[in-house]
Design a protein around this motif. Structure first.
Motif, mmCIF file in Angstrom:
data_model
loop_
_atom_site.group_PDB
_atom_site.id
_atom_site.type_symbol
_atom_site.label_atom_id
_atom_site.label_comp_id
_atom_site.label_asym_id
_atom_site.label_seq_id
_atom_site.Cartn_x
_atom_site.Cartn_y
_atom_site.Cartn_z
ATOM 1 N N SER A 279 0.824 1.091 -18.891
ATOM 2 C CA SER A 279 1.993 1.965 -18.826
ATOM 3 C C SER A 279 1.804 3.041 -17.767
ATOM 4 O O SER A 279 0.675 3.415 -17.428
ATOM 5 N N ALA A 280 2.921 3.539 -17.269
ATOM 6 C CA ALA A 280 2.864 4.628 -16.294
ATOM 7 C C ALA A 280 2.417 5.910 -16.996
ATOM 8 O O ALA A 280 2.667 6.115 -18.183
ATOM 9 N N GLY A 281 1.761 6.778 -16.243
ATOM 10 C CA GLY A 281 1.341 8.061 -16.775
ATOM 11 C C GLY A 281 2.162 9.195 -16.186
ATOM 12 O O GLY A 281 2.799 9.050 -15.146
ATOM 13 N N GLU A 282 2.132 10.349 -16.869
ATOM 14 C CA GLU A 282 2.814 11.525 -16.352
ATOM 15 C C GLU A 282 2.006 12.206 -15.261
ATOM 16 O O GLU A 282 2.553 12.897 -14.409
ATOM 17 N N ASP A 283 0.692 12.044 -15.311
ATOM 18 C CA ASP A 283 -0.181 12.634 -14.307
ATOM 19 C C ASP A 283 -1.392 11.724 -14.144
ATOM 20 O O ASP A 283 -1.483 10.661 -14.774
ATOM 21 N N ASP B 72 1.217 1.749 -12.532
ATOM 22 C CA ASP B 72 0.181 0.755 -12.246
ATOM 23 C C ASP B 72 0.748 -0.316 -11.325
ATOM 24 O O ASP B 72 0.878 -1.482 -11.690
ATOM 25 N N LEU B 73 1.085 0.126 -10.116
ATOM 26 C CA LEU B 73 1.694 -0.757 -9.135
ATOM 27 C C LEU B 73 1.069 -0.497 -7.765
ATOM 28 O O LEU B 73 0.643 0.627 -7.461
ATOM 29 N N ALA B 74 1.051 -1.545 -6.948
ATOM 30 C CA ALA B 74 0.632 -1.371 -5.557
ATOM 31 C C ALA B 74 1.732 -0.623 -4.803
ATOM 32 O O ALA B 74 2.903 -0.625 -5.203
ATOM 33 N N TRP B 75 1.345 0.018 -3.694
ATOM 34 C CA TRP B 75 2.312 0.753 -2.873
ATOM 35 C C TRP B 75 2.035 0.467 -1.407
ATOM 36 O O TRP B 75 0.877 0.464 -0.975
ATOM 37 N N ARG C 209 5.541 10.284 -4.063
ATOM 38 C CA ARG C 209 4.571 10.727 -5.073
ATOM 39 C C ARG C 209 5.012 10.436 -6.503
ATOM 40 O O ARG C 209 4.182 10.301 -7.402
ATOM 41 N N ASP C 210 6.319 10.338 -6.737
ATOM 42 C CA ASP C 210 6.810 10.063 -8.092
ATOM 43 C C ASP C 210 6.325 8.721 -8.618
ATOM 44 O O ASP C 210 6.306 8.494 -9.837
ATOM 45 N N TYR D 235 -2.878 10.586 -2.147
ATOM 46 C CA TYR D 235 -2.954 9.577 -1.091
ATOM 47 C C TYR D 235 -1.604 8.921 -0.816
ATOM 48 O O TYR D 235 -1.527 7.984 -0.032
ATOM 49 N N TYR D 236 -0.556 9.428 -1.469
ATOM 50 C CA TYR D 236 0.806 8.965 -1.216
ATOM 51 C C TYR D 236 1.484 9.907 -0.224
ATOM 52 O O TYR D 236 1.164 11.099 -0.156
#
Length: 397
Positions: free
Chosen positions: A6-10, A53-56, A47-48, A41-42
């Protein structure tokens, strides 16, 4: 590739999720992930998405999914003083985490296991090299590394094996080049290049790479013997093949020097920083211990603010020590010290009322401790005479 957790807030919540899903399994790797904020590093406008948990990817700039980096860090089994080669070093995010572990793993291990409270490593040491194909990505990595060194709390808490990046195709490293203890390749490798990658390893070394759609760990057990372990299925862009040169001569990538000789000023600052870390605030705070699920998020944030307060005290004290000289060959001005003191005091004022006693204690340290007292203390240390004379000159100024 990604989306396994899952995505995190920070950043801390992202690491909590990776740990809960068993992608991060060792406390040492967890500490390295917590010490480096992935969002740094974004590019600012993206940054959002940093804590998903994804590649960018943006142009040539690329970050793998956090779950992939977690598996890579675990598989590398990093130890202090090792040599590391990152093929396709990209933004430098992975290399920076590796740099912390190469220089600090014994301290972290002793802290986490609570078995050796006196363990101290004087760094930086180890070897941390990266090869990157694109010049713009090299520039981006240098910007992020410079930002980490100048602004990150983690740089002040730990020693750091700073990465060195060179531009070139990783398939053009000369066959006579040195070998490394640990190697990671961040691009898809086909079977015909497997032997080439293996030959970059010392005996006993570990190579981690995406090999035919599988993240693979290869351990060199002898001169001609290997052990291979498949980790997880992955999808990476393939290695870019070298271009043929018109004159027919092969091009070779010049790897950085294995060991660089540091200047006397650099060595002096390392010695002073190490002394201040031990004397100004006692045992220096390390990344948060694991097991936060049983504690409230508010308590975790209070602990983080307390850690930041200690860091700012140290930053204030350490900046009283002269750094690189300015264009006129003189140290920094008193105005810079006043600015730093003001930043530290403002940070203290933001601490909650329940921390009032500790905050007052910090204010006494920052506002009442004479500057000359700190310098006299440094001058009493067993430092080389030229350094003492330099500090004495700065004090009198």
């Amino acid at each position: 590739m990604g989306g396994a957790v899952s995505a995190g807030e920070d950043n801390d919540e992202l690491i909590d999720n990776l740990k809960e899903a068993q992608y991060i399994r060792s406390e040492l790797v967890e500490c390295a992930f917590r010490a480096i904020d992935r969002a740094d590093y974004y590019l600012e406008e993206f940054r959002d998405s940093a804590y998903k948990d994804l590649a960018w990817r943006h142009g040539n700039i690329h970050l793998s999914a956090p779950c992939i980096y977690s598996e890579v860090m675990e598989a590398l089994d990093l130890q202090p003083g090792l040599s590391f080669l990152n093929l396709g070093s990209g933004t430098g995010y992975l290399s920076t985490m590796v740099g912390l572990i190469l220089a600090m793993s014994k301290i972290l291990k002793s802290y986490l296991k609570a078995t050796d409270k006196e363990a101290v490593i004087k760094g930086p040491f180890g070897v941390n090299h990266g090869v990157e194909l694109h010049a713009d990505v090299i520039d981006y990595a240098h910007q992020k590394l410079d930002c980490f060194i100048k602004t990150s709390d983690s740089f002040d808490r730990f020693e750091f094996c700073e990465p060195s990046f060179v531009m070139g195709n990783c398939l053009e490293i000369g066959p006579e080049s040195r070998q490394y203890d640990r190697v990671y390749c961040g691009a898809g490798v086909q079977r015909e290049h497997e032997d080439y990658m293996r030959n970059l390893l010392k005996v006993g070394g570990i190579l981690v790479l995406p090999l035919e759609e599988k993240l693979t760990k290869i351990t060199r057990t002898g001169y001609n013997t290997w052990e291979t372990k498949k980790i997880i299925a992955v999808s990476f862009a393939p290695l870019v093949l070298p271009k043929h040169r018109e004159n027919g001569k092969p091009r070779t990538v010049p790897l950085p020097a294995m060991f660089e000789v540091r200047s006397l000023q650099d060595l002096s600052r390392i010695s002073i920083r190490t002394t201040l870390k031990k004397s100004v605030s006692g045992s220096w705070p390390l990344p948060r211990r694991v097991g936060f699920r049983g504690r409230s998020r508010a308590k975790q944030r209070r602990e983080h603010r307390d850690s930041t307060l200690l860091t700012n005290r140290y930053v204030f004290m350490s900046r009283l020590i002269p750094g690189p000289l300015n264009d006129n060959h003189h140290p920094g001005t008193d105005d810079e010290e006043d600015d730093c003191r003001g930043v530290c005091e403002r940070e203290e004022d933001e601490v909650e009322d329940e921390e009032d006693g500790r905050r007052k204690e910090g204010r006494v340290l920052l506002t009442e401790a004479p500057v000359n007292l700190l310098r006299e203390r440094i001058l009493s240390l067993p430092l080389p005479e030229p350094l003492k004379m330099y500090l004495l000159y700065y004090r009198e100024k």
